[in-house]
Scaffold this active site. Structure first.
Site, PDB file in Angstrom:
ATOM      1  N   GLY A 110       0.608  -1.197  -0.046  1.00  0.00           N
ATOM      2  CA  GLY A 110      -0.147   0.051   0.161  1.00  0.00           C
ATOM      3  C   GLY A 110       0.894   1.470   0.079  1.00  0.00           C
ATOM      4  O   GLY A 110       0.631   2.493  -0.039  1.00  0.00           O
TER       5      GLY A 110
ATOM      6  N   GLU B 251       4.750  -6.297   1.541  1.00  0.00           N
ATOM      7  CA  GLU B 251       3.471  -6.826   0.316  1.00  0.00           C
ATOM      8  C   GLU B 251       3.683  -6.146  -0.675  1.00  0.00           C
ATOM      9  O   GLU B 251       1.981  -5.535  -1.295  1.00  0.00           O
ATOM     10  CB  GLU B 251       2.475  -7.600   0.728  1.00  0.00           C
ATOM     11  N   PRO B 252       4.612  -4.839  -1.005  1.00  0.00           N
ATOM     12  CA  PRO B 252       4.547  -3.627  -2.157  1.00  0.00           C
ATOM     13  C   PRO B 252       4.391  -4.608  -3.397  1.00  0.00           C
ATOM     14  O   PRO B 252       5.065  -4.856  -3.662  1.00  0.00           O
ATOM     15  CB  PRO B 252       5.269  -2.879  -1.560  1.00  0.00           C
TER      16      PRO B 252
ATOM     17  N   ARG C 288      -6.228   3.805 -15.364  1.00  0.00           N
ATOM     18  CA  ARG C 288      -5.896   4.978 -13.287  1.00  0.00           C
ATOM     19  C   ARG C 288      -7.069   5.950 -14.308  1.00  0.00           C
ATOM     20  O   ARG C 288      -7.592   6.568 -12.473  1.00  0.00           O
ATOM     21  CB  ARG C 288      -4.511   4.503 -13.120  1.00  0.00           C
TER      22      ARG C 288
ATOM     23  N   TYR D 208      -9.865   6.518 -11.108  1.00  0.00           N
ATOM     24  CA  TYR D 208      -9.732   6.769 -10.357  1.00  0.00           C
ATOM     25  C   TYR D 208      -9.486   8.135 -10.142  1.00  0.00           C
ATOM     26  O   TYR D 208      -8.805   8.818  -9.318  1.00  0.00           O
ATOM     27  CB  TYR D 208      -8.273   6.111  -9.003  1.00  0.00           C
TER      28      TYR D 208
ATOM     29  N   CYS E  55     -13.610   5.327 -27.808  1.00  0.00           N
ATOM     30  CA  CYS E  55     -14.818   6.111 -27.917  1.00  0.00           C
ATOM     31  C   CYS E  55     -15.872   5.988 -26.343  1.00  0.00           C
ATOM     32  O   CYS E  55     -16.276   5.833 -26.538  1.00  0.00           O
ATOM     33  CB  CYS E  55     -15.878   5.244 -28.413  1.00  0.00           C
ATOM     34  N   GLU E  56     -14.903   6.544 -25.755  1.00  0.00           N
ATOM     35  CA  GLU E  56     -15.354   7.511 -24.343  1.00  0.00           C
ATOM     36  C   GLU E  56     -14.956   8.591 -24.029  1.00  0.00           C
ATOM     37  O   GLU E  56     -13.761   9.165 -24.297  1.00  0.00           O
ATOM     38  CB  GLU E  56     -15.074   6.803 -23.573  1.00  0.00           C
TER      39      GLU E  56
ATOM     40  N   TYR F  24      -0.573  -1.396 -12.169  1.00  0.00           N
ATOM     41  CA  TYR F  24      -1.535  -1.347 -12.759  1.00  0.00           C
ATOM     42  C   TYR F  24      -1.846  -0.618 -13.899  1.00  0.00           C
ATOM     43  O   TYR F  24      -3.168   0.079 -14.269  1.00  0.00           O
ATOM     44  CB  TYR F  24      -2.902  -0.503 -11.226  1.00  0.00           C
TER      45      TYR F  24
HETATM   46  N1  LLP Z   1      -1.454  -6.631  -0.881  1.00  0.00           N
HETATM   47  C1  LLP Z   1      -2.869  -7.500  -1.074  1.00  0.00           C
HETATM   48  C2  LLP Z   1      -3.498  -8.233  -0.595  1.00  0.00           C
HETATM   49  C3  LLP Z   1      -3.673  -6.393  -2.090  1.00  0.00           C
HETATM   50  O1  LLP Z   1      -4.848  -6.282  -2.081  1.00  0.00           O
HETATM   51  C4  LLP Z   1      -2.449  -5.564  -2.528  1.00  0.00           C
HETATM   52  C5  LLP Z   1      -2.829  -4.250  -3.568  1.00  0.00           C
HETATM   53  C6  LLP Z   1      -1.621  -5.473  -2.462  1.00  0.00           C
HETATM   54  C7  LLP Z   1      -0.946  -5.799  -1.898  1.00  0.00           C
HETATM   55  C8  LLP Z   1      -0.457  -4.396  -2.946  1.00  0.00           C
HETATM   56  O2  LLP Z   1      -0.773  -2.899  -2.986  1.00  0.00           O
HETATM   57  P1  LLP Z   1       0.209  -1.704  -3.358  1.00  0.00           P
HETATM   58  O3  LLP Z   1       1.240  -1.806  -3.056  1.00  0.00           O
HETATM   59  O4  LLP Z   1       0.304  -2.008  -4.611  1.00  0.00           O
HETATM   60  O5  LLP Z   1      -0.445  -0.829  -3.160  1.00  0.00           O
HETATM   61  N2  LLP Z   1      -5.621  -0.778  -8.930  1.00  0.00           N
HETATM   62  C9  LLP Z   1      -5.274   0.180  -8.007  1.00  0.00           C
HETATM   63  C10 LLP Z   1      -4.733  -0.551  -6.902  1.00  0.00           C
HETATM   64  C11 LLP Z   1      -5.821  -1.835  -6.152  1.00  0.00           C
HETATM   65  C12 LLP Z   1      -4.749  -2.394  -5.048  1.00  0.00           C
HETATM   66  C13 LLP Z   1      -5.578  -3.695  -4.970  1.00  0.00           C
HETATM   67  N3  LLP Z   1      -4.540  -4.257  -3.696  1.00  0.00           N
HETATM   68  C14 LLP Z   1      -4.687   1.632  -8.556  1.00  0.00           C
HETATM   69  O6  LLP Z   1      -4.414   1.269 -10.072  1.00  0.00           O
HETATM   70  O7  LLP Z   1      -4.292   1.975  -7.470  1.00  0.00           O
END
Ligand code: LLP
Length: 433
Positions: free
Chosen positions: A246, A288-289, A328, A332, A359-360, A389
């Site tokens: 996250g 878990e990045p 994205r 978002y 087309c949007e 992503y």
């Molecule tokens: N662990 C779990 C259980 C997760 O669900 C996620 C992300 C991560 C780790 C990794 O999170 P990160 O470090 O990448 O923030 N599509 C969205 C982001 C969705 C994230 C889903 N889960 C975007 O483009 O911002």
């Protein structure tokens, strides 16, 4: 230059952007556009910074950010574990040759087939998300005659201030066992009676693109308190704690994420203090990045196809990709920095709206992008921080073939993914004629 750009990004002598010592004009000529350009040094460096910033912690790459065979191979080479969240991500990791014992399987609705495959190949840990899944794993374990070590995914009741679609730690979520409603306790108690499932730890991921350290600290505190309480109530000390991913990254010069080192220190300090206070042995820790590993390494190259000036209104600059290769901005309201990449220009910048070819009207690349006033058809644009992503959420909307991806380093280019062809677009279709 860096800011939101990869570590090796710079302007060459002719004013064009180079990444990994390769000029983007050469990349566009040889591989076409749109093109994902991955800076290998950047990607490896982000992995190294995590490993160094979290000493003694198992860093796990959340492959949902970009689950390509080559990307998984690179991050595994850097010593990372890998989290997969579907049978398809698991399959990709196996094709990449990742050691299954270094895989962690996530998902709020894993199918029986996905769970069975995970048991068959021996993934390192399964993160159990629901009571139904506990039942499924118990049944599968009985069939196979194995006891599966798992973590329980806890919903810790932490509201990270980020986009609604990427918040996961708050109570009313589809993910995990809600702590405040007693579901986490019920799951743990139930698991103690199971013969083929052994809870060895807990997991909590509170959301994505988070900038401060406070929500992560709060998450660690809540989870350690839980481990201590379960020790007191059940006499069982769970030895593994996964604090999720996250961490936010820089998409524009206005973003100021926390440095990995500071984030690591903040988390490790609070774990140390809390464990001391609670007389709890320090658990095996994981983070878990996804985004923070792969996001900043990549830029997307596009070619400008049309420019439409509406006096008194906007200037619309259309490029040859869009929401099919980067959803994205549409999904978002995400902002990615854009630059004129194929040449230098000293023309005064003007704010233009960069859009895709779909087309949007929501098919945005960047609103109010300050681009040089002499921008012209055929110019190359680069969009920053598109490693996470984008490819993993890409589609064939409007039947656009998905772009190629290349890895650049020290003047060398390696193909990570070939450009899709028109044939790829209909490969799974069945003709009625
Ligand atoms: N662990 C779990 C259980 C997760 O669900 C996620 C992300 C991560 C780790 C990794 O999170 P990160 O470090 O990448 O923030 N599509 C969205 C982001 C969705 C994230 C889903 N889960 C975007 O483009 O911002």
């Amino acid at each position: 230059m860096p800011g939101p750009w990869p570590v090796t990004a710079e302007r060459g002598a002719d004013g064009a952007l180079t990444i990994g010592g390769v000029c983007v004009r050469d990349l566009a000529r040889d591989h076409g556009t749109p093109l994902w350009v991955v800076d290998e040094d950047d990607l490896r460096e982000r992995c190294r910074r995590y490993v160094a910033g979290f000493p003694g912690v198992d860093i796990t790459y959340a492959s949902k950010a970009w689950c390509a065979v080559g990307i998984l191979q690179l991050v595994e080479e850097q010593g990372l574990f890998i989290d997969v969240a579907s049978g398809g991500e698991l399959y990709t990791a196996l094709v990449a040759g990742v050691d299954p014992s270094r895989l962690i399987l996530h998902g709020n609705n894993k199918s029986v087939a996905e769970l069975d495959r995970a048991l068959e190949v021996g993934v390192g840990r399964i993160v159990v998300d629901s009571f139904d899944e506990l039942d499924r794993l118990e049944a599968l374990g009985a069939q196979r005659g194995v006891t599966t070590p798992v973590w329980l995914r806890i919903t810790p009741g932490i509201d990270a201030h980020t986009h609604e679609y990427v918040r996961t730690g708050h109570d009313d979520s589809k993910f995990g066992f809600t702590l405040s409603l007693g579901l986490a306790d019920e799951a743990f108690t139930r698991s103690l009676a199971l013969d083929h499932v052994e809870v060895v730890g807990v997991h909590a991921h509170i959301g994505s693109q988070i900038f401060g350290t406070d929500p992560f600290i709060a998450n660690a505190e809540v989870m350690l308190d839980l481990l201590a309480r379960w020790r007191d109530e059940h006499g069982v000390v769970l030895a593994e704690l996964n604090l999720g991913g996250g961490m936010g990254i820089r998409y524009t010069h206005e973003d100021h994420p926390v440095e990995v080192q500071r984030y690591g220190r903040a988390v490790l300090d609070v774990v140390h203090e809390r464990c001391t206070t609670l007389a709890l042995p320090r658990p095996r820790l994981l983070v878990e990045p996804g985004r923070a590993i792969v996001g900043p390494s990549t830029v997307t190259l596009y070619e400008v196809g049309t420019i439409k000036h509406l006096p008194g209104l906007s200037t619309w600059v259309s490029v040859d990709g869009g929401m099919s290769d980067n959803i994205r901005p549409a999904l978002y309201d995400a902002e990615h920095e854009v630059m004129l990449a194929g040449r230098a220009s000293s023309a005064e910048p003007t704010a233009v709206t960069v859009v895709g070819k779909h087309c949007e009207s929501g098919d945005l690349v960047r609103e109010h992008a300050p681009l040089p006033g002499d921008l012209t058809v055929g110019d190359l644009l680069a969009v920053a921080a598109t490693g996470a992503y984008t490819a993993s959420m890409a589609s064939n909307y409007n039947q656009l073939p998905r772009p190629a991806a290349v890895l650049v380093r020290d003047g060398q280019v390696r193909l990570l993914r070939r450009r899709e062809t028109d044939e790829d677009l209909v490969r799974a279709d069945v003709s009625l004629r």
